[in-house]
Design a protein around this motif. Structure first.
Motif, PDB file in Angstrom:
ATOM      1  N   UNK A 170      11.736  -7.665  -6.681  1.00  0.00           N
ATOM      2  CA  UNK A 170      10.434  -8.259  -6.365  1.00  0.00           C
ATOM      3  C   UNK A 170       9.295  -7.255  -6.517  1.00  0.00           C
ATOM      4  N   UNK A 171       9.624  -6.003  -6.827  1.00  0.00           N
ATOM      5  CA  UNK A 171       8.589  -4.983  -7.061  1.00  0.00           C
ATOM      6  C   UNK A 171       7.561  -4.980  -5.929  1.00  0.00           C
ATOM      7  N   UNK A 172       8.065  -5.020  -4.704  1.00  0.00           N
ATOM      8  CA  UNK A 172       7.168  -5.140  -3.558  1.00  0.00           C
ATOM      9  C   UNK A 172       7.582  -4.256  -2.392  1.00  0.00           C
ATOM     10  N   UNK A 173       8.423  -3.264  -2.668  1.00  0.00           N
ATOM     11  CA  UNK A 173       8.852  -2.378  -1.585  1.00  0.00           C
ATOM     12  C   UNK A 173       7.855  -1.230  -1.433  1.00  0.00           C
ATOM     13  N   UNK A 174       7.924  -0.628  -0.257  1.00  0.00           N
ATOM     14  CA  UNK A 174       7.011   0.461   0.075  1.00  0.00           C
ATOM     15  C   UNK A 174       7.836   1.741   0.192  1.00  0.00           C
ATOM     16  N   UNK A 175       7.774   2.578  -0.832  1.00  0.00           N
ATOM     17  CA  UNK A 175       8.596   3.789  -0.899  1.00  0.00           C
ATOM     18  C   UNK A 175      10.068   3.463  -0.607  1.00  0.00           C
ATOM     19  N   UNK A 176      10.538   2.391  -1.230  1.00  0.00           N
ATOM     20  CA  UNK A 176      11.942   1.983  -1.089  1.00  0.00           C
ATOM     21  C   UNK A 176      12.249   1.154   0.146  1.00  0.00           C
ATOM     22  N   UNK A 177      11.248   0.939   1.013  1.00  0.00           N
ATOM     23  CA  UNK A 177      11.469   0.166   2.240  1.00  0.00           C
ATOM     24  C   UNK A 177      11.066  -1.289   2.007  1.00  0.00           C
ATOM     25  N   UNK A 228      13.803   1.070 -10.883  1.00  0.00           N
ATOM     26  CA  UNK A 228      13.208   0.565 -12.125  1.00  0.00           C
ATOM     27  C   UNK A 228      11.705   0.829 -12.077  1.00  0.00           C
ATOM     28  N   UNK A 229      11.108   0.583 -10.913  1.00  0.00           N
ATOM     29  CA  UNK A 229       9.671   0.794 -10.739  1.00  0.00           C
ATOM     30  C   UNK A 229       9.441   1.521  -9.420  1.00  0.00           C
ATOM     31  N   UNK A 230       8.249   2.070  -9.227  1.00  0.00           N
ATOM     32  CA  UNK A 230       7.962   2.737  -7.952  1.00  0.00           C
ATOM     33  C   UNK A 230       8.039   1.784  -6.754  1.00  0.00           C
ATOM     34  N   UNK A 231       7.984   0.473  -6.996  1.00  0.00           N
ATOM     35  CA  UNK A 231       7.990  -0.508  -5.903  1.00  0.00           C
ATOM     36  C   UNK A 231       9.379  -1.099  -5.644  1.00  0.00           C
ATOM     37  N   UNK A 289       6.672   0.362 -15.022  1.00  0.00           N
ATOM     38  CA  UNK A 289       5.763  -0.371 -14.134  1.00  0.00           C
ATOM     39  C   UNK A 289       6.275  -1.803 -13.915  1.00  0.00           C
ATOM     40  N   UNK A 290       5.872  -2.413 -12.802  1.00  0.00           N
ATOM     41  CA  UNK A 290       6.250  -3.802 -12.518  1.00  0.00           C
ATOM     42  C   UNK A 290       5.773  -4.696 -13.661  1.00  0.00           C
ATOM     43  N   UNK A 291       6.514  -5.801 -13.914  1.00  0.00           N
ATOM     44  CA  UNK A 291       6.210  -6.640 -15.080  1.00  0.00           C
ATOM     45  C   UNK A 291       4.754  -7.092 -15.156  1.00  0.00           C
TER      46      UNK A 291
END
Ligand code: FNR
Length: 392
Positions: free
Chosen positions: A28-35, A68-71, A112-114
């Motif tokens: 979902x490319x919506x995590x905060x530093x993996x959290x 995959x992405x920073x998120x 980067x996220x899609x």
């Protein structure tokens, strides 16, 4: 009339799923530093409230550079356990089960996220300014996926041994978070697929060359994971059954090797093989039909059973109606037909994983139950809205 198999329980070790539907892992490319965040609680909770037996959380990286992405979601540090546990506890409160997909994105990391890419696809490098790590991307061999992706570094043997340890540690954390099962993500061109394929793995050490060498990393990770999770907990593995590169005439990862691998999995303590395909090469030529992956799952299931091995099979891809789901797992001789009615009458899989349909319709399982005339668990609080008789 008899309950269709798709609404009968499935037992994996001590885990009993109330039906054969699972939420397929979705980033979902919506995590905060993996959290994970409130977004994930509502997103995953919505499906678990509405009858799906198993919710598998998105690809969760065991190291920071495997996202995959920073998120992306992560499980490389203890502070990532609590946000996962909150969602797992909620799913359990709904009488359902939770799984987590542990992953490393290999050469497809640091993108980067899609929705940040020009064509809304994957694969544009996330620079350091965008939170990426393009100078620390791992692969079996230093070969890029495609021009827009980061240039990976060939992993050293100590990187590989460290990664096995990172998987074991993440698996222990997943147990602490209360997950009922773990899926190892060895599909879609991420790190394990890259090792499995002779196209992306050009190593000359014990991790490259022969089938045994190319499967070594995955086998080592399966063993290390199995060693730290309870004996009663089922272990799942997702693979790409083929990388769809047969057309090149070069040796590639194909169905025959997937079958060979599948037959080894039960003795390594794997309970279910989740059969996807593709993702390892930009030049893949995937045969896109609604049943192509379901048929791959069916072929692996038949071959494993013919070899006398016990391994459950998951099927995924283009499942969007109750009837398709029903046909994939139906056993016995009641209404057995292939999804497209052309490939003979055979059970293709034991579990149906669904991704995109759940995004459009979190109540997909509720509707399927209604259409097939069976009852599933749903919130007590929603009782007054029970499906009206005859409504479809
Ligand atoms: C995916 N998919 C995916 N697969 C996986 O193994 N791990 C993941 O984290 C993701 N992430 C992801 C995100 C989104 C938004 C989508 C749509 C898909 C692939 C997914 O699990 C599934 O295999 C495919 O989408 C095919 O199934 P459907 O969508 O046809 O049911």
């Amino acid at each position: 009339s008899k309950t269709p198999t798709v609404f009968t329980p499935l037992k994996l070790r001590s885990l009993t799923l109330q039906n054969r539907f699972a939420v397929s892992p979705m980033c979902m490319y919506s995590a905060d530093d993996g959290h994970l965040t409130d977004f994930h609680l509502v997103h995953l909770g919505a499906m678990a409230m509405r009858g799906v037996a198993l919710t598998i959380f998105e690809a969760t990286s065991v190291t920071p550079n495997g996202r995959i992405s920073p998120e992306d979601s992560g499980l490389w540090t203890d502070s990532q356990i609590a946000p996962l546990k909150r969602i797992v506890d909620f799913i359990h409160s709904q009488g359902q089960k939770a799984g987590i997909q542990l992953a490393h994105a290999g050469r497809k990391a640091s993108t980067v996220a899609p929705w940040h890419t020009q064509n809304r696809g994957q694969g544009e490098t996330a620079t350091a300014a965008q939170g990426g790590w393009p100078d620390n991307v791992w692969a079996p061999s230093a070969i890029k996926f495609s021009p827009k992706f980061p240039q990976p570094k060939e992993m050293t043997v100590s990187d590989i041994e460290g990664l096995v340890d990172s998987f074991a540690k993440a698996a222990s954390r997943a147990v602490s978070a209360g997950f009922d099962t773990i899926e190892i993500h060895a599909a879609h061109g991420y790190l394990f697929t890259e090792f499995l394929s002779p196209i992306t793995n050009k190593r000359t050490d014990q991790y490259g060359g022969s089938f045994e060498n190319r499967t070594r990393l995955l086998v080592d990770v399966i063993k290390a994971t199995r060693a730290v999770i309870p004996e009663t907990m089922p272990l799942l593995v997702r693979i790409s059954a083929t990388e769809w590169m047969e057309w090149t005439g070069e040796e590639s990862w194909d169905l025959a090797q997937s079958i060979r691998l599948a037959k080894l999995l039960p003795d390594l303590g794997v309970d279910l093989l989740d059969v996807s395909s593709a993702g390892n090469n930009a030049e893949q030529r995937m045969q896109i039909t609604p049943t192509v992956q379901i048929d791959l799952a069916g072929e692996i299931r038949d071959a494993v059973r013919a070899a006398g091995k016990t391994l459950l099979i998951g099927a995924v891809g283009f499942v969007n109606t109750a009837e398709i789901a029903r046909r994939i797992v139906q056993t016995g001789d009641e209404g057995l037909v292939d999804v497209d009615g052309e490939h003979g009458q055979k059970t293709k899989a034991d579990l149906v994983l669904v991704a995109r349909q759940f995004l459009k319709e979190p109540e997909f399982v509720l509707r399927a139950a209604h259409q097939l005339g069976v009852e599933v668990k749903w919130p007590l609080q929603y009782g007054r809205a029970a499906w009206a008789k005859g409504e479809k």
